[in-house]
Design a protein around this motif. Structure first.
Motif, mmCIF file in Angstrom:
data_model
loop_
_atom_site.group_PDB
_atom_site.id
_atom_site.type_symbol
_atom_site.label_atom_id
_atom_site.label_comp_id
_atom_site.label_asym_id
_atom_site.label_seq_id
_atom_site.Cartn_x
_atom_site.Cartn_y
_atom_site.Cartn_z
ATOM 1 N N ALA A 16 10.245 -2.382 5.089
ATOM 2 C CA ALA A 16 9.719 -4.079 5.609
ATOM 3 C C ALA A 16 8.431 -3.630 6.196
ATOM 4 O O ALA A 16 7.283 -4.400 5.901
ATOM 5 C CB ALA A 16 10.713 -4.524 6.832
ATOM 6 N N VAL A 17 8.178 -2.306 7.352
ATOM 7 C CA VAL A 17 7.151 -1.605 7.481
ATOM 8 C C VAL A 17 6.116 -1.634 7.093
ATOM 9 O O VAL A 17 5.158 -1.504 6.548
ATOM 10 C CB VAL A 17 7.291 -0.775 9.126
ATOM 11 N N LEU A 18 6.455 -0.162 5.604
ATOM 12 C CA LEU A 18 5.429 -0.373 4.733
ATOM 13 C C LEU A 18 4.884 -1.691 3.562
ATOM 14 O O LEU A 18 3.698 -1.185 3.652
ATOM 15 C CB LEU A 18 5.918 0.529 3.223
ATOM 16 N N GLY A 19 5.728 -2.343 3.904
ATOM 17 C CA GLY A 19 5.242 -3.582 2.482
ATOM 18 C C GLY A 19 4.397 -4.806 3.855
ATOM 19 O O GLY A 19 3.521 -4.794 3.214
ATOM 20 N N TRP A 20 5.051 -3.807 4.793
ATOM 21 C CA TRP A 20 3.503 -5.264 5.652
ATOM 22 C C TRP A 20 2.772 -4.768 6.260
ATOM 23 O O TRP A 20 0.739 -5.438 5.875
ATOM 24 C CB TRP A 20 4.177 -5.082 7.593
ATOM 25 N N VAL A 21 2.000 -3.071 5.934
ATOM 26 C CA VAL A 21 0.960 -2.155 6.385
ATOM 27 C C VAL A 21 0.398 -2.498 4.542
ATOM 28 O O VAL A 21 -0.536 -2.770 4.432
ATOM 29 C CB VAL A 21 1.216 -0.647 6.215
ATOM 30 N N GLY A 22 0.643 -2.365 3.493
ATOM 31 C CA GLY A 22 0.448 -2.512 2.813
ATOM 32 C C GLY A 22 -0.084 -4.377 2.626
ATOM 33 O O GLY A 22 -1.113 -4.651 1.783
ATOM 34 N N GLY A 23 0.129 -5.096 3.541
ATOM 35 C CA GLY A 23 0.245 -6.548 3.070
ATOM 36 C C GLY A 23 -0.959 -6.918 4.156
ATOM 37 O O GLY A 23 -1.907 -7.675 3.503
ATOM 38 N N VAL A 24 -1.378 -6.052 4.842
ATOM 39 C CA VAL A 24 -2.483 -5.791 6.107
ATOM 40 C C VAL A 24 -3.637 -5.770 4.803
ATOM 41 O O VAL A 24 -5.152 -6.418 4.730
ATOM 42 C CB VAL A 24 -2.352 -5.117 7.006
ATOM 43 N N LEU A 25 -3.477 -4.481 4.659
ATOM 44 C CA LEU A 25 -4.389 -3.409 2.939
ATOM 45 C C LEU A 25 -5.021 -4.688 2.318
ATOM 46 O O LEU A 25 -6.148 -5.110 1.885
ATOM 47 C CB LEU A 25 -4.049 -2.718 2.819
ATOM 48 N N VAL A 26 -3.947 -5.255 1.716
ATOM 49 C CA VAL A 26 -4.756 -6.414 0.231
ATOM 50 C C VAL A 26 -4.616 -7.461 1.176
ATOM 51 O O VAL A 26 -6.091 -8.428 0.339
ATOM 52 C CB VAL A 26 -3.185 -6.521 -0.736
ATOM 53 N N CYS A 27 -4.676 -8.222 2.037
ATOM 54 C CA CYS A 27 -5.104 -9.003 2.737
ATOM 55 C C CYS A 27 -6.636 -9.055 3.267
ATOM 56 O O CYS A 27 -7.494 -9.727 3.139
ATOM 57 C CB CYS A 27 -4.660 -9.364 4.527
ATOM 58 N N ALA A 28 -7.109 -7.988 3.580
ATOM 59 C CA ALA A 28 -8.576 -7.283 3.514
ATOM 60 C C ALA A 28 -9.604 -7.124 2.570
ATOM 61 O O ALA A 28 -10.455 -6.545 2.776
ATOM 62 C CB ALA A 28 -8.154 -6.431 4.454
ATOM 63 N N ALA A 29 -8.728 -6.294 2.144
ATOM 64 C CA ALA A 29 -9.137 -5.832 0.617
ATOM 65 C C ALA A 29 -9.962 -6.903 -0.534
ATOM 66 O O ALA A 29 -9.700 -7.998 -0.715
ATOM 67 C CB ALA A 29 -8.280 -5.416 -0.391
ATOM 68 N N PRO A 30 -11.287 -6.507 -0.803
ATOM 69 C CA PRO A 30 -12.196 -7.852 -1.638
ATOM 70 C C PRO A 30 -11.555 -7.530 -3.403
ATOM 71 O O PRO A 30 -12.628 -8.174 -4.149
ATOM 72 C CB PRO A 30 -13.472 -7.521 -1.451
ATOM 73 N N LEU A 31 -10.726 -7.192 -3.636
ATOM 74 C CA LEU A 31 -10.059 -7.218 -4.787
ATOM 75 C C LEU A 31 -9.102 -7.496 -5.688
ATOM 76 O O LEU A 31 -8.116 -7.393 -6.036
ATOM 77 C CB LEU A 31 -10.119 -5.429 -5.141
ATOM 78 N N TRP A 32 -9.128 -9.102 -5.379
ATOM 79 C CA TRP A 32 -8.128 -9.972 -5.554
ATOM 80 C C TRP A 32 -8.333 -10.676 -7.075
ATOM 81 O O TRP A 32 -8.224 -11.113 -8.022
ATOM 82 C CB TRP A 32 -7.702 -11.035 -4.968
ATOM 83 N N ARG A 33 -10.199 -10.561 -7.409
ATOM 84 C CA ARG A 33 -10.682 -10.636 -8.501
ATOM 85 C C ARG A 33 -11.552 -10.380 -9.082
ATOM 86 O O ARG A 33 -12.777 -9.743 -7.964
ATOM 87 C CB ARG A 33 -11.605 -12.756 -8.434
#
Length: 223
Positions: free
Chosen positions: A14-31
């Motif tokens: 769960a902590v690994l998923g949370w850290v990955g979620g933080v990185l995804v939220c801040a990353a500009p690589l959605w589109r």
């Protein structure tokens, strides 16, 4: 009984998923800008995220800029922002409850195993809920990108491809849900309800009058 191994493994995932979620939220690589025309030389690549967009050039220079106005953004982007932030806040709450209710910690004392098990199970449910909430904007964004990519009415310069952040977001969501499920499974309450006992009922002791009558009958039989 609570399993320390499952609790630790669930918390770790769960902590690994949370850290990955933080990185995804801040990353500009959605589109990422898609080149579907007849262009042979790609000079610039446009990255779009939840909070900013970046322009990458072949020379190695990257220029990023945050969005000027939040109210001017599309409704889908505003909803994605809110859902991702909500999921991350749920992870913070679940992490706090999970640490307080873990079997190996002494936050609530060693004698309070039943309340600690309940806290750990609540933390597991919150992690599972956070994974589901985080999965919604990821799938929503991917669906809109694929829909616009195959839409002939959308101009070629406006078409986008799936960014690397979306793939990492799927992995983070799965880690949150699996970690929450393991934490919930490993936090069974140590106190169980007593099962009913089925058997022959015990006879009550005979009254003194009945006992004295039986004694007199025995004395008469010996006379």
């Amino acid at each position: 009984m609570a399993s320390t191994g499952l609790q630790v493994l669930g918390m770790l995932l769960a902590v690994l998923g949370w850290v990955g979620g933080v990185l995804v939220c801040a990353a500009p690589l959605w589109r990422v800008s898609a080149f579907v025309g007849g262009e042979l030389v790609i000079a610039q690549v446009l990255w779009e995220g939840l909070w900013m967009n970046c322009l990458s050039q072949t020379t190695g220079q990257i220029q990023c800029k945050t969005y000027d106005s939040t109210l001017a953004l599309p409704v889908s982007l505003q909803a994605a922002r809110g859902l991702t932030v909500l999921a991350l806040l749920l992870c913070v709450l679940a992490l706090t409850l999970g640490v307080a209710g873990a079997k190996g910690t002494h936050c609530m004392g060693d004698s309070n195993q039943v309340p600690k098990a309940r806290l750990s199970r609540i933390a597991g449910v919150l992690f599972l809920l956070a994974g589901l909430v985080y999965l919604v904007p990821i799938c929503w964004t991917a669906h809109s990108i694929i829909r616009d990519f195959y839409d002939p009415n959308v101009a070629a310069p406006l078409k986008r491809e799936l960014g690397q952040a979306l793939y990492l977001g799927w992995v983070a969501s799965v880690l949150l849900m699996v970690g929450g499920a393991l934490l919930n499974a490993g936090s069974a309450s140590p106190g169980g309800t007593a099962l009913p006992t089925f058997g022959v009922p015990v006879k009550n002791n005979p009254s003194p009058q009945v006992a004295s009558g039986e004694a007199k009958q025995q004395e008469k039989s010996f006379v």
